[in-house]
Scaffold this motif. Structure first.
Motif, PDB file in Angstrom:
ATOM      1  N   LEU A 326       0.839  -1.200   0.000  1.00 50.83           N
ATOM      2  CA  LEU A 326       0.000   0.000   0.000  1.00 50.83           C
ATOM      3  C   LEU A 326       0.877   1.254   0.000  1.00 50.83           C
ATOM      4  O   LEU A 326       0.588   2.225  -0.709  1.00 50.83           O
ATOM      5  N   VAL A 344      -7.433   3.973   0.328  1.00 51.80           N
ATOM      6  CA  VAL A 344      -6.440   3.671   1.362  1.00 51.80           C
ATOM      7  C   VAL A 344      -7.116   3.228   2.650  1.00 51.80           C
ATOM      8  O   VAL A 344      -6.703   2.246   3.280  1.00 51.80           O
ATOM      9  N   GLU A 347      -8.467  -0.338   2.295  1.00 48.78           N
ATOM     10  CA  GLU A 347      -7.418  -1.356   2.342  1.00 48.78           C
ATOM     11  C   GLU A 347      -6.875  -1.532   3.755  1.00 48.78           C
ATOM     12  O   GLU A 347      -6.650  -2.648   4.220  1.00 48.78           O
TER      13      GLU A 347
END
Length: 363
Positions: A326, A344, A347
């Motif tokens: 990430l 983001v 995730e």
């Protein structure tokens, strides 16, 4: 530059996107907008824009009394704006308490930031409310004495917890994930609000932690409204922090919403390694944390060699590798390729949820 203390101007959301004047949006377009709005709201959490914040106007004498005349042992830290002191307000406050512990940020007239940044914090933070943003309680404007009064965050900053030798122990892996998720939610809220706010100076020292290690963003003196509709960026003078600032911002002064995403990726690397964005322990051939870690992030085996040794292996290797992947997405050279903070958050929440049962099994 004057600062308005009345109700903040809250522009109405531009909900029609690229639909031409007089043209009705299609059903598929409406559905897409509805889905994206719901997705952004979920990622941002429980935040809201408050139309009429009731900030308290403090006298400088009150703040001197609260901090015992800004005593040295009340000093919490110092930044470009000035010094921050721990203080205690006596008497009934908005919260209903008769005694409230606060953080008082006092302007240093000779500092790097000044009146404009002080007013910007009031105009921006005074009109925002979110669990992952520090709460501005009030301000002082008395002659040359300018100050801001915030809720007190007992665990200090992420920077303090990760790097300072005086910090006790270290942050466990599950706590680091919790902090990452909270900080991401706060940043997503700013990006998804009607104002499309760009934080501009996102870094570990601007992430404060409450007693349960909930992350709250602070220091809004450099924030900028996002680009007007139809434009991709804001052009501005560079006023970020080396090591965290996105390359396009440093090179050209062009500031994108996704410039914040780059900075977030750097903070993820700090969480993984326990090293600063610019750390003296990094080999001289690699000036920054990103340059040094990048060759190690795409391999799970290589990643293990740069993980924070203070964790002593007490973390889930797969979730750590997911965080590394990430981070790589966030620090892409081209802003448009970076994920949105909404993505983001999704995730990170998924990584945290999968990590929890594994940590329980280890315990």
């Amino acid at each position: 530059m004057g600062v308005c203390y009345g109700k903040p101007h809250l522009p109405t959301p531009s909900s029609m996107g690229n639909v031409k004047s007089g043209q009705k949006p299609s059903a598929s377009w409406c559905s897409a907008v509805s889905n994206n709005a719901a997705r952004d709201k979920k990622a941002s959490g429980d935040g809201k824009i408050v139309a009429d914040p009731s900030l308290t106007l403090f006298s400088f004498a009150e703040l001197k009394e609260a901090t015992k005349n800004f005593r040295a042992d009340a000093l919490l830290g110092e930044g470009g704006f000035g010094r921050v002191y721990k203080g205690t307000l006596h008497g009934k406050q908005q919260s209903g308490r008769t005694e409230t512990i606060v953080a008082v940020k006092v302007l240093n007239p000779a500092g790097a930031q000044g009146y404009t940044e002080w007013g910007r914090e009031i105009n921006f933070l005074g009109g925002l409310s979110h669990p992952n943003l520090t709460k501005l309680l009030g301000y002082c404007r008395e002659d040359a004495n300018l100050a801001l009064v915030y809720e007190f965050m007992p665990m200090g900053s992420l920077e303090k917890q990760l790097f300072r030798k005086s910090s006790t122990g270290h942050l466990g892996w599950d706590v680091r994930l919790k902090i990452a998720v909270g900080a991401a939610r706060g940043l997503a809220f700013l990006h998804n609000s009607n104002r499309k706010i760009i934080f501009r100076d996102f870094k570990s020292s601007n992430i404060l932690l409450d007693e349960s290690y909930m992350a709250k963003l602070t220091d809004f003196g450099l924030v900028r409204r996002g680009p007007p509709e139809g434009l991709s960026h804001v052009s501005t003078q560079f006023m970020g922090t080396f090591g965290y600032a996105a390359p396009e911002y440093k090179k050209t002064g062009r500031l994108y919403v996704k410039s914040d995403v780059y900075s977030f990726g750097i903070v993820l690397l700090e969480i993984l390694t326990g090293l600063r964005a610019c750390d003296p322990r990094i080999p001289q051939d690699n000036a920054t944390l990103l340059e040094w870690t990048k060759p190690f992030l795409s391999s799970q085996t290589k990643l293990l060699t740069i993980m924070d040794s203070r964790l002593k292996g007490n973390y889930n290797v797969y979730s750590a590798f997911q965080i590394a992947q990430l981070a790589l997405k966030c620090v892409e050279e081209t802003p448009q390729i970076r994920p949105s903070m909404t993505i983001v958050v999704e995730e990170l929440e998924s990584i945290e949820a999968a990590n929890a049962p594994r940590m329980l099994l280890k315990a």
